[in-house]
Write a protein that holds these residues in place. Structure first.
Motif, PDB file in Angstrom:
ATOM      1  N   ASP A 179       0.814  -1.218   0.000  1.00 13.18           N
ATOM      2  CA  ASP A 179       0.000   0.000   0.000  1.00 13.18           C
ATOM      3  C   ASP A 179       0.850   1.272   0.000  1.00 13.18           C
ATOM      4  N   ARG A 180       2.073   1.200  -0.516  1.00 13.49           N
ATOM      5  CA  ARG A 180       2.930   2.373  -0.595  1.00 13.49           C
ATOM      6  C   ARG A 180       3.326   2.609  -2.049  1.00 13.49           C
ATOM      7  N   SER A 181       3.453   3.870  -2.420  1.00 14.08           N
ATOM      8  CA  SER A 181       3.822   4.187  -3.793  1.00 14.08           C
ATOM      9  C   SER A 181       5.225   3.703  -4.122  1.00 14.08           C
ATOM     10  N   ASP A 182       6.125   3.718  -3.104  1.00 13.34           N
ATOM     11  CA  ASP A 182       7.478   3.248  -3.353  1.00 13.34           C
ATOM     12  C   ASP A 182       7.660   1.813  -2.890  1.00 13.34           C
ATOM     13  N   GLY A 183       6.560   1.194  -2.416  1.00 17.76           N
ATOM     14  CA  GLY A 183       6.617  -0.208  -2.028  1.00 17.76           C
ATOM     15  C   GLY A 183       7.282  -0.484  -0.710  1.00 17.76           C
ATOM     16  N   ALA A 184       7.477   0.517   0.163  1.00 20.74           N
ATOM     17  CA  ALA A 184       8.192   0.307   1.413  1.00 20.74           C
ATOM     18  C   ALA A 184       7.358   0.708   2.618  1.00 20.74           C
ATOM     19  N   HIS A 185       7.467  -0.075   3.699  1.00 22.16           N
ATOM     20  CA  HIS A 185       6.867   0.311   4.972  1.00 22.16           C
ATOM     21  C   HIS A 185       7.529   1.602   5.461  1.00 22.16           C
ATOM     22  N   VAL A 186       6.739   2.520   5.971  1.00 25.77           N
ATOM     23  CA  VAL A 186       7.277   3.759   6.526  1.00 25.77           C
ATOM     24  C   VAL A 186       7.815   3.517   7.934  1.00 25.77           C
ATOM     25  N   PHE A 187       7.052   2.789   8.751  1.00 27.35           N
ATOM     26  CA  PHE A 187       7.430   2.531  10.138  1.00 27.35           C
ATOM     27  C   PHE A 187       6.977   1.121  10.513  1.00 27.35           C
ATOM     28  N   ILE A 188       7.841   0.414  11.226  1.00 25.92           N
ATOM     29  CA  ILE A 188       7.508  -0.935  11.690  1.00 25.92           C
ATOM     30  C   ILE A 188       7.633  -0.969  13.200  1.00 25.92           C
ATOM     31  N   ASN A 189       6.536  -1.299  13.852  1.00 29.52           N
ATOM     32  CA  ASN A 189       6.507  -1.548  15.288  1.00 29.52           C
ATOM     33  C   ASN A 189       6.738  -3.046  15.478  1.00 29.52           C
ATOM     34  N   LEU A 190       7.967  -3.428  15.830  1.00 25.37           N
ATOM     35  CA  LEU A 190       8.347  -4.838  15.834  1.00 25.37           C
ATOM     36  C   LEU A 190       7.465  -5.674  16.753  1.00 25.37           C
ATOM     37  N   GLU A 191       7.139  -5.143  17.907  1.00 22.93           N
ATOM     38  CA  GLU A 191       6.323  -5.907  18.857  1.00 22.93           C
ATOM     39  C   GLU A 191       4.973  -6.287  18.260  1.00 22.93           C
ATOM     40  N   GLN A 192       4.476  -5.454  17.381  1.00 21.70           N
ATOM     41  CA  GLN A 192       3.155  -5.695  16.802  1.00 21.70           C
ATOM     42  C   GLN A 192       3.226  -6.348  15.425  1.00 21.70           C
ATOM     43  N   PRO A 197      11.949   5.659  -0.192  1.00 23.56           N
ATOM     44  CA  PRO A 197      11.981   4.202   0.000  1.00 23.56           C
ATOM     45  C   PRO A 197      12.749   3.826   1.256  1.00 23.56           C
ATOM     46  N   SER A 198      12.253   4.245   2.409  1.00 20.67           N
ATOM     47  CA  SER A 198      12.932   4.037   3.683  1.00 20.67           C
ATOM     48  C   SER A 198      11.977   3.411   4.683  1.00 20.67           C
ATOM     49  N   THR A 199      12.536   2.663   5.624  1.00 24.40           N
ATOM     50  CA  THR A 199      11.747   2.058   6.689  1.00 24.40           C
ATOM     51  C   THR A 199      12.399   2.356   8.026  1.00 24.40           C
ATOM     52  N   PHE A 200      11.634   2.957   8.938  1.00 20.62           N
ATOM     53  CA  PHE A 200      12.082   3.234  10.297  1.00 20.62           C
ATOM     54  C   PHE A 200      11.564   2.127  11.199  1.00 20.62           C
ATOM     55  N   VAL A 201      12.428   1.567  12.037  1.00 22.49           N
ATOM     56  CA  VAL A 201      12.072   0.388  12.833  1.00 22.49           C
ATOM     57  C   VAL A 201      12.391   0.645  14.295  1.00 22.49           C
ATOM     58  N   SER A 249       0.841   6.880   9.959  1.00 24.16           N
ATOM     59  CA  SER A 249      -0.613   6.829  10.093  1.00 24.16           C
ATOM     60  C   SER A 249      -1.332   7.757   9.123  1.00 24.16           C
ATOM     61  N   LEU A 250      -0.584   8.456   8.273  1.00 23.37           N
ATOM     62  CA  LEU A 250      -1.227   9.288   7.266  1.00 23.37           C
ATOM     63  C   LEU A 250      -1.987   8.412   6.273  1.00 23.37           C
ATOM     64  N   PRO A 251      -3.065   8.926   5.684  1.00 23.49           N
ATOM     65  CA  PRO A 251      -3.787   8.140   4.674  1.00 23.49           C
ATOM     66  C   PRO A 251      -2.866   7.739   3.534  1.00 23.49           C
ATOM     67  N   THR A 252      -3.105   6.550   2.995  1.00 21.64           N
ATOM     68  CA  THR A 252      -2.250   6.034   1.932  1.00 21.64           C
ATOM     69  C   THR A 252      -2.207   6.970   0.742  1.00 21.64           C
ATOM     70  N   ALA A 253      -3.349   7.541   0.373  1.00 18.89           N
ATOM     71  CA  ALA A 253      -3.391   8.453  -0.774  1.00 18.89           C
ATOM     72  C   ALA A 253      -2.499   9.662  -0.549  1.00 18.89           C
ATOM     73  N   ARG A 254      -2.442  10.141   0.701  1.00 15.14           N
ATOM     74  CA  ARG A 254      -1.611  11.305   0.984  1.00 15.14           C
ATOM     75  C   ARG A 254      -0.138  10.932   0.987  1.00 15.14           C
ATOM     76  N   LEU A 255       0.175   9.731   1.486  1.00 17.91           N
ATOM     77  CA  LEU A 255       1.555   9.268   1.447  1.00 17.91           C
ATOM     78  C   LEU A 255       2.032   9.121   0.016  1.00 17.91           C
ATOM     79  N   ASN A 256       1.120   8.704  -0.870  1.00 15.74           N
ATOM     80  CA  ASN A 256       1.487   8.442  -2.251  1.00 15.74           C
ATOM     81  C   ASN A 256       1.436   9.682  -3.132  1.00 15.74           C
ATOM     82  N   ALA A 257       1.068  10.817  -2.555  1.00 16.85           N
ATOM     83  CA  ALA A 257       0.940  12.026  -3.366  1.00 16.85           C
ATOM     84  C   ALA A 257       2.276  12.390  -3.979  1.00 16.85           C
TER      85      ALA A 257
END
Length: 699
Positions: free
Chosen positions: A364-377, A491-495, A473-481
């Protein structure tokens, strides 16, 4: 052994390259001599000599200096972010001014003399410009805070050496400009108080374990690439960089006291002084993926991820300790002496992976990458999804890439398990890490009325804010703008290790749908819910006492579910509300029940977690993507400071006429569906508050 027969620093790599590429045995005495020799003052002489040859000219230095300030100023750090950063990354004990006079004057004019002078006195050598007097758009960057955020933060005691572990994968595929950009970024991180140790990972799809000829070729490539990376960093880092190929060892498990945590293999830091000495002076060690067996001194190839974990254990202080002697007293004393021998106190704050593949894939990302990963969840779910996608994929290259993503995720998870919760990991591409603060020529749509915007360096932004470049938590459409091939997200992931999230009932087993006749609804007295903790969360977040009796009566048989983050650090109560426009006589019909409105009744975060830590993002993300993916509505007082945060995440808003409420919703096409919109309006207008001091705040 004559001193002239060997060269320190990078000379170690050059002197041993023939052995590194063609031999397999190096005497232990020679390695120990190298270790001692490389830690001597001759390293400083070499660094000064090399720096005089490789340093850029004054015009280029001024340009790099300018880009550094712009990178910092474009990080959009809020006041809380800035204070948190300063409380953690304290000024050096011995001030070392490095600001160029011309830049000093320019920044002083921009930031104001008082602010600039105060900053220069408190953290000399790293000029953050107008970080504390940001532009209005940055100053008003919304955070979830229902009360004024405390400005005073408690500083940590001690003055540890802050360290980031950086793994650069496939440097042989990177051109000179990209490596130079990475060198600039890492040198800027040093100036901001974060020292780096770089592990060079030359593995790619065509360099898997193979015959001896392949391994021989790999050794040569590893030596050359380690030199390339060190040279690129040294060109921009005042204290230089050094290749260290003798610090890592592999030892058998006997005669060692193993740490209690689960760790992989016998790879360990054999000579930590080779790393701590240059780190304490601001130099950046560069480590190729080799190690020596402690018993035979045979050079062997090791996995870069194993070196990363060994370094994590070393800097976290949980390494295995060699036991001397057989008597219990001597054994204990040998461990104590080993611990005391590490004089430099380190704090491992970041684990950074620069991989051409980029962040962890997300559909669900325009660049195909998770923005943030909460490992516990999310760790197990993402790991499973990568495995399933790998089974489906028949293309060998894509299958290999998915496996590499899975290994990156596992590395970050295992490293953060060994570190305190304040540590984090960041995965991005080398190209993103090399981004400067120069304005792009491509028009962007990040802000209304702004045609261009300087690119943020994700590593600098993450250090100053401890957040991803954009909120997860921003809407996907806004992230993909974005426009054309330029998405807003990177294309980055914060963990982060994060916190567990409890959703009651579990939507995977019991989807949150309109209640059916005779269906039993959960209550806040459910054994899975700690009601006293939930009550404290609500009252602490809103800073108002709840009329418990009135509230329980109002939501009886209406609760859709509860979301709890961590130990009740954040949470949400969601209900099904019957539109008041439906006659009471018709409310039992199926048609009336399908019109029941999914309503966010309470959204709360403890005061100490508001505006930081991502707790609000975690709860909101669980609500809109797991519990109510089709949409939910809620209301908030018009003067609620949280509204700025809500505005960014809602699909639509409307100020309810004749009331002090603003209505929000995440449902697509809610306005086009006239009946749905009217039902939302009626519910948000008529829900009765349940506060014990209604006079305190007029709703």
């Amino acid at each position: 052994m004559k001193a002239s027969s060997m060269s320190p620093g990078r000379g170690i790599m050059k002197a041993s390259r023939k052995t590194f590429a063609s031999c397999s045995i190096i005497p232990f005495q020679t390695r120990l001599g190298l270790a001692r020799f490389s830690a001597s003052s001759t390293w400083r002489a070499r660094s000064e000599k090399a720096s005089s040859k490789s340093r850029p000219g004054k015009p280029q230095e001024k340009l790099i200096e300018r880009d550094f300030f712009l990178s910092v100023l474009s990080a959009s750090a809020t006041k809380r972010d800035a204070k948190t950063y300063l409380s953690r990354f304290k000024p050096p004990t011995t001030p070392q001014p490095t600001v160029l006079p011309d830049v000093e004057k320019a920044v002083s004019k921009i930031a104001g003399k008082d602010n600039y002078d105060a900053w220069r006195l408190n953290k000399t050598g790293v000029n953050l410009g107008s970080l504390y007097t940001p532009a209005k758009a940055i100053e008003e960057s919304p955070v979830f805070a229902q009360q004024p955020v405390p400005q005073h933060l408690v500083s940590e005691s001690g003055d540890p050496l802050h360290v980031a572990l950086v793994k650069i994968r496939a440097p042989q595929s990177l051109d000179h400009d990209t490596l130079s950009g990475i060198g600039i970024t890492l040198s800027q991180l040093v100036r901001l108080g974060l020292n780096s140790v770089v592990v060079v990972d030359c593995d790619d799809e065509d360099m898997s374990n193979g015959p001896d000829r392949t391994v021989q070729s790999w050794r040569e490539i590893a030596a050359v690439q380690a030199e390339r990376v060190a040279a690129a960093i040294e060109k921009h880092n005042n204290a230089g960089a050094r290749c260290v190929d003798t610090a890592i060892g592999i030892s058998p498990c006997h005669h060692e006291v193993q740490p209690t945590v689960h760790v992989r293999g016998g790879v360990k830091v054999q000579f930590p002084t080779l790393l701590l000495k240059p780190l304490s002076k601001g130099a950046i060690p560069v480590i190729p993926s080799i190690a020596y067996t402690t018993e035979t001194q045979k050079i062997v190839r090791v996995k870069p991820d194993d070196i990363m974990l060994a370094l994590t254990r070393e800097f976290a202080g949980i390494t295995a300790r060699t036991v001397q002697g057989t008597e219990p007293g001597k054994m204990v004393q040998s461990i104590v002496d080993a611990v005391k021998s590490q004089r430099v106190q380190t704090s491992l704050d970041r684990v950074i992976v620069l991989d051409p593949l980029g962040g962890i894939p997300a559909a669900d990302r325009s660049d195909g990458a998770h923005v943030f990963i909460n490992l516990e969840q999310e760790y197990e779910d993402i790991k499973k999804q990568l495995w399933i996608e790998g089974l489906k994929e028949s293309d060998r290259k894509i299958h290999w890439a998915l496996d590499r993503h899975s290994k990156n995720l596992e590395l970050m998870q295992r490293a953060l398990t060994l570190l305190p919760p304040t540590s984090s990991a960041f995965l991005t591409t080398p190209e993103e890490a090399a981004v400067s603060a120069k304005a792009t020529a491509i028009k962007r749509v990040d802000l209304p009325g702004v045609s261009t915007r300087r690119q943020r360096n994700p590593l600098i932004h993450n250090l100053l804010t401890d957040k991803p470049v954009v909120s997860s938590s921003l809407p996907t459409a806004r992230l993909n703008a974005g426009t054309g091939t330029t998405p807003r997200t990177t294309p980055s992931t914060f963990v982060k290790r994060g916190m567990p999230v409890s959703i009651i009932p579990n939507p995977r087993r019991t989807p949150w749908v309109h209640p059916r006749p005779g269906q039993k609804q959960i209550t806040l007295k459910d054994p899975d819910i700690d009601f006293p903790c939930l009550l404290h969360l609500i009252e602490d977040s809103f800073n108002r006492p709840l009329n418990v009796e009135h509230y329980l009566a109002r939501i009886e048989n209406r609760i859709a579910g509860i979301i709890v983050a961590g130990e009740y650090e954040g949470g949400a109560i969601l209900t099904w509300e019957m539109p008041p426009t439906i006659p009471i006589s018709s409310q039992g019909t199926q048609e009336a029940r399908t019109r029941m409105v999914p309503y966010l009744d309470k959204f709360a975060v403890l005061k100490r977690s508001q505006g930081a830590g991502g707790v609000a993002d975690i709860v909101f993300k669980a609500m809109v993507r797991t519990c109510f993916p089709d949409g939910v509505c809620w209301r908030s007082r018009k003067d609620n400071p949280v509204n700025k945060w809500y505005f960014e995440r809602a699909v639509g808003t409307w100020k309810l006429p004749g009331t002090n409420w603003t209505m929000f919703w995440t449902t697509e096409n809610a306005v086009r569906d006239g009946q749905m919109f009217n039902d939302y309006f009626a519910v948000c207008r008529d829900v009765q508050p349940s506060w014990a001091n209604n006079k305190a705040v007029v709703d």
